[in-house]
Design a protein around this motif. Structure first.
Motif, PDB file in Angstrom:
ATOM      1  N   ARG A  71      57.129  71.258  66.771  1.00 10.91           N
ATOM      2  CA  ARG A  71      56.251  70.179  67.180  1.00 10.91           C
ATOM      3  C   ARG A  71      55.353  70.635  68.332  1.00 10.91           C
ATOM      4  NH1 ARG A  71      57.087  65.175  65.264  1.00 10.91           N
ATOM      5  NH2 ARG A  71      55.984  64.277  67.050  1.00 10.91           N
ATOM      6  N   PRO A  72      54.198  71.200  68.001  1.00  9.73           N
ATOM      7  CA  PRO A  72      53.290  71.625  69.076  1.00  9.73           C
ATOM      8  C   PRO A  72      52.754  70.422  69.844  1.00  9.73           C
ATOM      9  CG  PRO A  72      52.222  71.793  66.942  1.00  9.73           C
ATOM     10  CD  PRO A  72      53.657  71.491  66.671  1.00  9.73           C
ATOM     11  N   LEU A  73      52.386  70.666  71.089  1.00  8.86           N
ATOM     12  CA  LEU A  73      51.781  69.639  71.927  1.00  8.86           C
ATOM     13  C   LEU A  73      50.269  69.825  71.907  1.00  8.86           C
ATOM     14  CD1 LEU A  73      51.943  67.358  74.078  1.00  8.86           C
ATOM     15  CD2 LEU A  73      52.118  69.165  75.807  1.00  8.86           C
ATOM     16  N   ILE A  74      49.538  68.759  71.565  1.00 11.32           N
ATOM     17  CA  ILE A  74      48.081  68.772  71.563  1.00 11.32           C
ATOM     18  C   ILE A  74      47.606  67.959  72.766  1.00 11.32           C
ATOM     19  CG2 ILE A  74      45.984  68.336  70.253  1.00 11.32           C
ATOM     20  CD1 ILE A  74      47.891  70.263  68.870  1.00 11.32           C
ATOM     21  N   SER A  75      46.876  68.594  73.658  1.00 14.18           N
ATOM     22  CA  SER A  75      46.285  67.903  74.807  1.00 14.18           C
ATOM     23  C   SER A  75      44.861  67.491  74.458  1.00 14.18           C
ATOM     24  CB  SER A  75      46.258  68.809  76.040  1.00 14.18           C
ATOM     25  OG  SER A  75      47.555  69.205  76.423  1.00 14.18           O
ATOM     26  N   VAL A  76      44.485  66.290  74.861  1.00 17.79           N
ATOM     27  CA  VAL A  76      43.115  65.814  74.689  1.00 17.79           C
ATOM     28  C   VAL A  76      42.520  65.602  76.080  1.00 17.79           C
ATOM     29  CG1 VAL A  76      41.593  64.079  73.679  1.00 17.79           C
ATOM     30  CG2 VAL A  76      43.741  64.680  72.521  1.00 17.79           C
ATOM     31  N   VAL A  77      41.494  66.367  76.412  1.00 19.03           N
ATOM     32  CA  VAL A  77      40.849  66.305  77.723  1.00 19.03           C
ATOM     33  C   VAL A  77      39.612  65.419  77.620  1.00 19.03           C
ATOM     34  CG1 VAL A  77      39.571  67.639  79.445  1.00 19.03           C
ATOM     35  CG2 VAL A  77      41.710  68.533  78.497  1.00 19.03           C
ATOM     36  N   VAL A  78      39.534  64.412  78.512  1.00 15.20           N
ATOM     37  CA  VAL A  78      38.435  63.446  78.469  1.00 15.20           C
ATOM     38  C   VAL A  78      37.850  63.287  79.875  1.00 15.20           C
ATOM     39  CG1 VAL A  78      37.725  61.132  77.763  1.00 15.20           C
ATOM     40  CG2 VAL A  78      39.724  62.210  76.680  1.00 15.20           C
ATOM     41  N   PRO A  79      36.666  63.852  80.154  1.00 18.79           N
ATOM     42  CA  PRO A  79      36.010  63.588  81.440  1.00 18.79           C
ATOM     43  C   PRO A  79      35.387  62.196  81.429  1.00 18.79           C
ATOM     44  CG  PRO A  79      34.637  65.014  80.096  1.00 18.79           C
ATOM     45  CD  PRO A  79      35.896  64.789  79.316  1.00 18.79           C
TER      46      PRO A  79
ATOM     47  N   THR B 148      44.647  57.310  70.868  1.00 19.58           N
ATOM     48  CA  THR B 148      46.089  57.207  70.628  1.00 19.58           C
ATOM     49  C   THR B 148      46.389  56.900  69.169  1.00 19.58           C
ATOM     50  OG1 THR B 148      45.994  54.897  71.390  1.00 19.58           O
ATOM     51  CG2 THR B 148      46.674  56.558  72.988  1.00 19.58           C
ATOM     52  N   ALA B 149      45.535  56.105  68.526  1.00 17.64           N
ATOM     53  CA  ALA B 149      45.745  55.820  67.106  1.00 17.64           C
ATOM     54  C   ALA B 149      45.627  57.093  66.276  1.00 17.64           C
ATOM     55  CB  ALA B 149      44.738  54.774  66.625  1.00 17.64           C
ATOM     56  N   VAL B 150      44.607  57.895  66.566  1.00 15.49           N
ATOM     57  CA  VAL B 150      44.410  59.142  65.824  1.00 15.49           C
ATOM     58  C   VAL B 150      45.532  60.134  66.115  1.00 15.49           C
ATOM     59  CG1 VAL B 150      42.945  61.192  65.656  1.00 15.49           C
ATOM     60  CG2 VAL B 150      41.912  58.916  65.617  1.00 15.49           C
ATOM     61  N   MET B 151      45.867  60.319  67.382  1.00 13.93           N
ATOM     62  CA  MET B 151      46.862  61.321  67.743  1.00 13.93           C
ATOM     63  C   MET B 151      48.256  60.930  67.274  1.00 13.93           C
ATOM     64  SD  MET B 151      44.857  63.492  69.001  1.00 13.93           S
ATOM     65  CE  MET B 151      46.100  64.712  69.444  1.00 13.93           C
TER      66      MET B 151
ATOM     67  N   ALA C 112      50.783  64.430  61.993  1.00 15.64           N
ATOM     68  CA  ALA C 112      52.145  64.767  61.581  1.00 15.64           C
ATOM     69  C   ALA C 112      52.632  66.011  62.308  1.00 15.64           C
ATOM     70  CB  ALA C 112      52.188  64.985  60.066  1.00 15.64           C
ATOM     71  N   GLY C 113      53.862  65.936  62.808  1.00 18.48           N
ATOM     72  CA  GLY C 113      54.506  67.104  63.388  1.00 18.48           C
ATOM     73  C   GLY C 113      53.957  67.542  64.723  1.00 18.48           C
TER      74      GLY C 113
ATOM     75  N   GLU D  60      41.039  67.139  61.615  1.00 18.33           N
ATOM     76  CA  GLU D  60      40.421  68.297  60.968  1.00 18.33           C
ATOM     77  C   GLU D  60      40.406  69.506  61.891  1.00 18.33           C
ATOM     78  OE1 GLU D  60      36.777  67.635  58.641  1.00 18.33           O
ATOM     79  OE2 GLU D  60      36.967  65.509  59.173  1.00 18.33           O
ATOM     80  N   LEU D  61      40.136  69.268  63.177  1.00 21.86           N
ATOM     81  CA  LEU D  61      40.175  70.367  64.138  1.00 21.86           C
ATOM     82  C   LEU D  61      41.575  70.974  64.199  1.00 21.86           C
ATOM     83  CD1 LEU D  61      38.197  68.763  67.148  1.00 21.86           C
ATOM     84  CD2 LEU D  61      37.273  70.079  65.232  1.00 21.86           C
ATOM     85  N   VAL D  62      42.578  70.111  64.246  1.00 20.65           N
ATOM     86  CA  VAL D  62      43.960  70.584  64.333  1.00 20.65           C
ATOM     87  C   VAL D  62      44.354  71.343  63.073  1.00 20.65           C
ATOM     88  CG1 VAL D  62      46.370  69.858  64.523  1.00 20.65           C
ATOM     89  CG2 VAL D  62      44.625  68.763  65.951  1.00 20.65           C
ATOM     90  N   GLU D  63      43.903  70.863  61.915  1.00 24.07           N
ATOM     91  CA  GLU D  63      44.236  71.538  60.664  1.00 24.07           C
ATOM     92  C   GLU D  63      43.649  72.947  60.628  1.00 24.07           C
ATOM     93  OE1 GLU D  63      45.816  72.525  57.122  1.00 24.07           O
ATOM     94  OE2 GLU D  63      46.327  70.799  58.386  1.00 24.07           O
TER      95      GLU D  63
END
Length: 340
Positions: free
Chosen positions: A13-21, A37-40, A44-45, A118-121
Motif C-alpha cells: 500500500r504505497p502512500l500518495i501525497s497530494v501537495v496543494v499550495p 478526498t473522494a478521488v484519493m 485501490a491499494g 490516471e497519473l497514479v496508474e
C-alpha cells in the motif's frame, strides 16, 4: 510503480501525497478538499495524505485549513510567514510530503482531481514523472489561451532541456524525483524546468482545464510575466547569448550601410546594444546575488503535522495529536554545512 520505488522495498500500500499550495482560497477550499478526498479514497491499494501550504493568505484560508486538519488526520499543514509565491508553496509541499509518490495540484480546481488515478496508474507502470497535458482551457480569455500557447512553444525552442508542452505544475513525481528536486539550491524557482533538467523519463496524460468554481485567479499578468521570465532564465542560456547576437546584428548593419546607402542615426545602434547588454548582465548579476546571500526560499510560520499512521510509518514520527510549530524555512546546503 517505478524501479526506484520497487527497489526500496515498499509494501503493498504505497502512500500518495497530494501537495496543494493555497493563497486566499477560502471560498474554494471546502470543495477542493471534498473532491480530492473522494478521488484519493477510491484509489485501490493506496493510502494518501494532503499537504496543504498556506502561502501567506490574508483571508480565512488558514482557519479553513485548521478545521480540515482537526477532522482528518491525513491533512498536513504548512503556513508561510508571508506570501512567497506559488512555486515556493509547491517546493515546501514537496519537502514536507512523505509519500512514495507526490501529486502537485492547485487549489482552484481548474485542473481536475479526477485525473489523479490516471497519473497514479502511469506511475505504477514505471514512469517517475507523469504530467497532465491540457488539451483545452475552458473559461479563459483568448489572450490567456494565446499567451500560454506561445509561451510553451517559445520555451520549447529555447530551453536547453525539453519541457513538456501545454503542461502546468499538475503532475506526479516519484519519490526519487522529489528527493532530488527538493534539495536543489536554487531560490528562484521554475519547478517544471528543474524537473525536466533532472532528466527522468516522463509521460503525459490528457486533461481539460476547467473554469474556477469559486473565487478568482491570483495569477495576474504581472505574475505570469514573472514566471515566464524565470522560466527563460532557468531553462535556457539564450539570454546570455543575446548580447552577442545583438552585437552581430549591429555589426552586420554597420557593414551593410555603406553598400545600401542607408545609415542609422549616429550612435543609436551602439547605445542600443550597450543598454541591451547591460540589462542582460544586470539580470544575471542580480540572480547570482540573490542566490549567494543565502536567504531561504521561504519561511514557515506554523505547521500542523499530519497524524495518519501511513505518514508516521515513513517519517519515523509517532502518530500524534494536532500541534503547531514555528520555524524558518529550510537552509540551503551551504548554511547547513556551516551550522554543522
Amino acid at each position: 510503480m517505478s524501479e526506484n520505488s520497487a527497489a526500496s522495498g515498499l509494501g503493498p500500500r504505497p502512500l500518495i501525497s497530494v501537495v496543494v499550495p493555497c493563497f486566499n482560497e477560502e471560498e474554494v477550499l471546502p470543495a477542493t478538499y471534498e473532491r480530492l478526498t473522494a478521488v484519493m479514497s477510491r484509489l485501490a491499494g493506496c493510502d494518501h495524505e494532503l499537504v496543504l501550504v498556506d502561502d501567506g493568505s490574508t483571508d480565512r484560508t488558514w482557519e479553513v485549513l485548521r478545521e480540515l486538519a482537526a477532522d482528518d488526520p491525513r491533512v498536513h499543514l504548512v503556513r508561510f510567514s508571508r506570501n512567497f509565491g506559488h512555486q515556493c508553496g509547491l517546493l515546501a509541499g514537496l519537502r514536507e510530503a512523505a509519500g512514495d509518490a507526490v501529486v502537485m495540484i492547485d487549489a482552484d480546481l481548474q485542473d481536475p482531481p479526477e485525473v489523479i488515478p490516471e497519473l497514479v496508474e502511469r506511475w505504477r507502470q514505471g514512469w517517475p514523472v507523469v504530467s497532465a497535458r491540457r488539451t483545452r482551457r475552458q473559461g479563459e480569455s483568448w489572450s490567456k489561451r494565446g499567451s500560454a500557447y506561445v509561451f510553451y512553444r517559445v520555451l520549447d525552442v529555447l530551453a536547453d532541456q525539453p519541457v513538456a508542452r501545454d503542461t502546468g505544475d499538475f503532475r506526479l513525481l516519484d519519490r526519487c524525483v522529489v528527493d532530488l528536486v527538493a534539495t536543489l539550491p536554487e531560490r528562484r524557482l521554475f519547478l517544471r524546468g528543474q524537473i525536466s533538467w533532472a532528466g527522468f523519463p516522463e509521460t503525459t496524460v490528457e486533461c481539460v482545464r476547467r473554469p474556477r468554481p469559486a473565487g478568482r485567479s491570483k495569477y495576474g499578468i504581472r505574475r505570469q510575466l514573472g514566471l515566464a521570465h524565470q522560466a527563460l532564465m532557468s531553462c535556457s542560456d539564450f539570454p546570455a547569448r543575446l548580447p552577442v547576437l545583438a552585437a552581430a546584428v549591429v555589426l552586420g548593419v554597420a557593414v551593410a550601410g555603406p553598400v545600401t546607402g542607408r545609415r542609422a542615426p549616429r550612435g543609436a545602434w551602439a547605445l542600443g546594444v550597450q543598454l541591451l547588454c547591460l540589462g542582460v548582465l544586470a539580470d544575471y548579476v542580480f540572480q547570482e546575488y540573490d542566490q549567494t546571500r543565502g536567504r531561504p526560499a521561504y519561511l514557515v510560520r506554523q505547521s500542523v503535522p499530519g497524524r495518519s499512521a501511513a505518514r508516521a510509518a515513513r517519517t519515523g514520527a509517532p502518530a500524534r495529536s494536532t500541534s503547531s510549530r514555528v520555524a524558518a524555512g529550510p537552509m540551503n546546503p551551504d548554511d547547513q554545512a556551516a551550522a554543522s
